[in-house]
Structure formats: C-alpha cells, structure tokens
Design a protein around this motif. Structure first.
Motif, PDB file in Angstrom:
ATOM      1  N   SER A 136       0.827  -1.202   0.000  1.00 38.80           N
ATOM      2  CA  SER A 136       0.000   0.000   0.000  1.00 38.80           C
ATOM      3  C   SER A 136       0.864   1.256   0.000  1.00 38.80           C
ATOM      4  CB  SER A 136      -0.904  -0.007   1.234  1.00 38.80           C
ATOM      5  OG  SER A 136      -1.710   1.155   1.265  1.00 38.80           O
ATOM      6  N   GLY A 137       0.530   2.192  -0.878  1.00 40.62           N
ATOM      7  CA  GLY A 137       1.294   3.434  -0.969  1.00 40.62           C
ATOM      8  C   GLY A 137       2.492   3.296  -1.887  1.00 40.62           C
ATOM      9  N   THR A 138       3.150   4.402  -2.153  1.00 40.88           N
ATOM     10  CA  THR A 138       4.284   4.397  -3.076  1.00 40.88           C
ATOM     11  C   THR A 138       5.584   4.882  -2.433  1.00 40.88           C
ATOM     12  OG1 THR A 138       3.679   6.613  -3.869  1.00 40.88           O
ATOM     13  CG2 THR A 138       2.805   4.724  -5.107  1.00 40.88           C
ATOM     14  N   GLU A 139       5.607   4.994  -1.104  1.00 43.09           N
ATOM     15  CA  GLU A 139       6.817   5.427  -0.400  1.00 43.09           C
ATOM     16  C   GLU A 139       7.677   4.210  -0.071  1.00 43.09           C
ATOM     17  OE1 GLU A 139       7.854   8.487   0.077  1.00 43.09           O
ATOM     18  OE2 GLU A 139       6.076   9.229  -0.970  1.00 43.09           O
ATOM     19  N   THR A 140       8.771   4.047  -0.768  1.00 48.48           N
ATOM     20  CA  THR A 140       9.617   2.866  -0.578  1.00 48.48           C
ATOM     21  C   THR A 140      10.246   2.823   0.809  1.00 48.48           C
ATOM     22  OG1 THR A 140      11.525   4.019  -1.540  1.00 48.48           O
ATOM     23  CG2 THR A 140      10.137   2.735  -3.029  1.00 48.48           C
ATOM     24  N   ALA A 141      10.459   3.988   1.426  1.00 46.90           N
ATOM     25  CA  ALA A 141      11.091   4.018   2.747  1.00 46.90           C
ATOM     26  C   ALA A 141      10.282   3.263   3.795  1.00 46.90           C
ATOM     27  CB  ALA A 141      11.298   5.465   3.194  1.00 46.90           C
ATOM     28  N   ASP A 142       8.993   3.114   3.575  1.00 44.91           N
ATOM     29  CA  ASP A 142       8.137   2.422   4.533  1.00 44.91           C
ATOM     30  C   ASP A 142       8.389   0.915   4.560  1.00 44.91           C
ATOM     31  OD1 ASP A 142       6.938   4.843   5.115  1.00 44.91           O
ATOM     32  OD2 ASP A 142       5.222   4.511   3.784  1.00 44.91           O
ATOM     33  N   TYR A 143       9.061   0.396   3.531  1.00 45.71           N
ATOM     34  CA  TYR A 143       9.134  -1.053   3.361  1.00 45.71           C
ATOM     35  C   TYR A 143      10.558  -1.577   3.152  1.00 45.71           C
ATOM     36  CZ  TYR A 143       4.160  -0.291   2.473  1.00 45.71           C
ATOM     37  OH  TYR A 143       2.842   0.086   2.582  1.00 45.71           O
ATOM     38  N   LEU A 144      11.560  -0.827   3.597  1.00 41.59           N
ATOM     39  CA  LEU A 144      12.933  -1.213   3.292  1.00 41.59           C
ATOM     40  C   LEU A 144      13.315  -2.571   3.870  1.00 41.59           C
ATOM     41  CD1 LEU A 144      14.861   2.182   3.505  1.00 41.59           C
ATOM     42  CD2 LEU A 144      13.913   1.009   1.490  1.00 41.59           C
ATOM     43  N   ASP A 145      12.875  -2.877   5.083  1.00 46.41           N
ATOM     44  CA  ASP A 145      13.195  -4.198   5.643  1.00 46.41           C
ATOM     45  C   ASP A 145      12.496  -5.309   4.873  1.00 46.41           C
ATOM     46  OD1 ASP A 145      15.005  -3.987   8.036  1.00 46.41           O
ATOM     47  OD2 ASP A 145      13.478  -2.541   8.637  1.00 46.41           O
ATOM     48  N   ALA A 146      11.267  -5.061   4.443  1.00 48.73           N
ATOM     49  CA  ALA A 146      10.551  -6.064   3.648  1.00 48.73           C
ATOM     50  C   ALA A 146      11.264  -6.292   2.321  1.00 48.73           C
ATOM     51  CB  ALA A 146       9.111  -5.623   3.419  1.00 48.73           C
ATOM     52  N   PHE A 147      11.664  -5.216   1.659  1.00 44.70           N
ATOM     53  CA  PHE A 147      12.365  -5.373   0.381  1.00 44.70           C
ATOM     54  C   PHE A 147      13.729  -6.027   0.573  1.00 44.70           C
ATOM     55  CE2 PHE A 147       9.582  -1.796  -1.259  1.00 44.70           C
ATOM     56  CZ  PHE A 147       8.907  -2.592  -2.167  1.00 44.70           C
ATOM     57  N   ALA A 148      14.401  -5.692   1.684  1.00 46.39           N
ATOM     58  CA  ALA A 148      15.691  -6.328   1.954  1.00 46.39           C
ATOM     59  C   ALA A 148      15.515  -7.833   2.161  1.00 46.39           C
ATOM     60  CB  ALA A 148      16.352  -5.691   3.173  1.00 46.39           C
ATOM     61  N   MET A 149      14.412  -8.230   2.799  1.00 45.11           N
ATOM     62  CA  MET A 149      14.126  -9.658   2.961  1.00 45.11           C
ATOM     63  C   MET A 149      13.872 -10.330   1.624  1.00 45.11           C
ATOM     64  SD  MET A 149      11.805 -10.327   6.330  1.00 45.11           S
ATOM     65  CE  MET A 149      11.768 -12.066   5.907  1.00 45.11           C
TER      66      MET A 149
END
Length: 240
Positions: A136-149
């Motif tokens: 949800s949303g387009t701010e990548t900073a909110d999901y950095l740990d998820a993307f790193a996983m």
C-alpha cells in the motif's frame, strides 16, 4: 469448486454480469477507485466468496489461464518484461485483483480464498501461479526491511527473472545493502505476498511504482511443484 462451503462462507464462480459487477464494485472500494473494470475481466474466471447469512460479497479475485507463449497477454506483462517466462512449458495462471472487504475482519476469509485457489489449481493442472503483489502506498522508505528480505531470500530464479519494463521502478535488489530485520520485514509484508512466500514463492528484483493504484508491486511466482508438502496439506484441508 462451484458451491464450495466452509464455515460462514461459500465460494462461487462468477456466472453472470451481476456477479462481475459485484466483484468490480468491491475492487473499486478496496483500491480507492471510482470504478475498477478492464479488458482482462472478460478473459478471466472470477472467484467470489460470499457470506452465507446475507450473500454479501466479502472477497474476490480472478484467474486467467495462460501458456508461456501467451504470457505477453497477461495483466502483469504491462509492467514487467516477461520474455524469460515465455519458455515455461507448464500450465500457468495469473491470479489478480485479490481483495477482501476492509470492513470484514475474519481470518477465515483468507483461508477459504486460498482453499478456492487450491481447488482451481488442482482442477486445471496449473504448474505456475503468478501475479502482482502490492504494498500500500508508493513510499519505498516504509518497506525497506521487507524489500531487503525479498532480496536476501526470495528473488526469482535467474532463468525466470522478470526484467524492467515500467517507467517508474524501485530496483531494490541493486540498491539495498542493508541486512533485513526479519521481524520488521514480515510485519510490513502484505498478507497476500506473505502467503505466497510461505508457499515457496519468488519475486522480481524490482518493484513497480503504480501511481494510479497508489501501490508498489512486485511480480510474484509460485511453482506448484515446489510448495512444501505440509503447506499443501494445509491448503487442501480447507476444501476437505
């Protein structure tokens, strides 16, 4: 799968324009759009989950069967270069527009939905399930740990890896150097994607920034033969 009932819910395939209109209306509410209908709707099987007590639609998604040679016709192909998957020689299906009524909070809905998906896959001999999993949303900073996983544990095999096609993307596999916090990563992972990953799913190495839908999404694939046996048993237990 027609007439499947579990607990307070029943699963049906959309059979008439009214069914499809109900699904489109629920999608529009969930996605914050005035209307959600596209050229893919007539090509798909629409799965609807209704509450037995009042027949209210609480969840829906659609399935589009394809061969590897046809993958350029998929919804996902608008955003990802899927040339590698054109060589896939098994039966595949694109699962899309998955949504649950935000006013209904019942974990059984997801269980029934995954049971319905399992029944569809089994009945049609599907070997690869794929689609777009959205944050949800387009701010990548909110999901950095998820993307790193996702980078550390869940990238697609190189032979199937989707390439960049959309004009606006976040290349998390190339850009992130951080070690993921697993707890934070899983908390920020969308429930649908979390379930795909538990089934051995894999993702693209970049996320598409979709301003129209106000989401970040990653291409996600699940090879049915690679689903852990224990997970398969849990999924099939739903449909008895």
């Amino acid at each position: 799968m027609m007439g499947l009932k579990k607990g307070r819910y029943r699963v049906v395939e959309g059979q008439c324009p009214a069914d499809i209109a109900d699904a489109q209306a629920l999608r529009a509410r969930c996605f914050g759009l005035d209307r959600d209908a596209d050229t893919f709707d007539p090509l798909c099987t629409h799965i609807l989950i209704r509450r037995l007590s009042d027949d209210a639609l609480v969840c829906c998604f659609r399935m589009m069967p394809l061969s590897g040679a046809e993958i350029s016709r998929s919804y996902s192909a608008q955003y990802y270069a899927l040339d590698a998957l054109a060589a896939y020689d098994g039966r595949m299906v694109e699962m899309g527009r998955f949504c649950v009524d935000p006013e209904v909070r019942d974990p059984d809905i997801l269980r029934v939905a995954w049971g319905a998906m399992t029944a569809y896959v089994d009945c049609n001999g599907v070997e690869l399930l794929f689609g777009c999993s959205s944050f949800s949303g387009t701010e990548t900073a909110d999901y950095l740990d998820a993307f790193a996983m996702l980078k550390a544990r869940h990238l697609a095999p190189k032979r199937w890896l989707p390439r960049v096609k959309a004009p606006k993307v976040f290349k998390f596999a190339a850009r992130l150097r951080r070690k993921p916090d697993a707890k934070k990563g899983m908390l920020r992972m969308p429930p649908l994607l979390r379930t795909y990953l538990l089934m051995g799913g894999w993702v693209s190495d970049h996320a598409v920034v979709d301003d129209r839908m106000n989401t970040l999404h990653v291409f996600t694939g699940v090879e049915i033969g690679a689903i852990p046996p224990a997970r398969k048993r849990l999924l099939r237990a739903v449909i008895g």
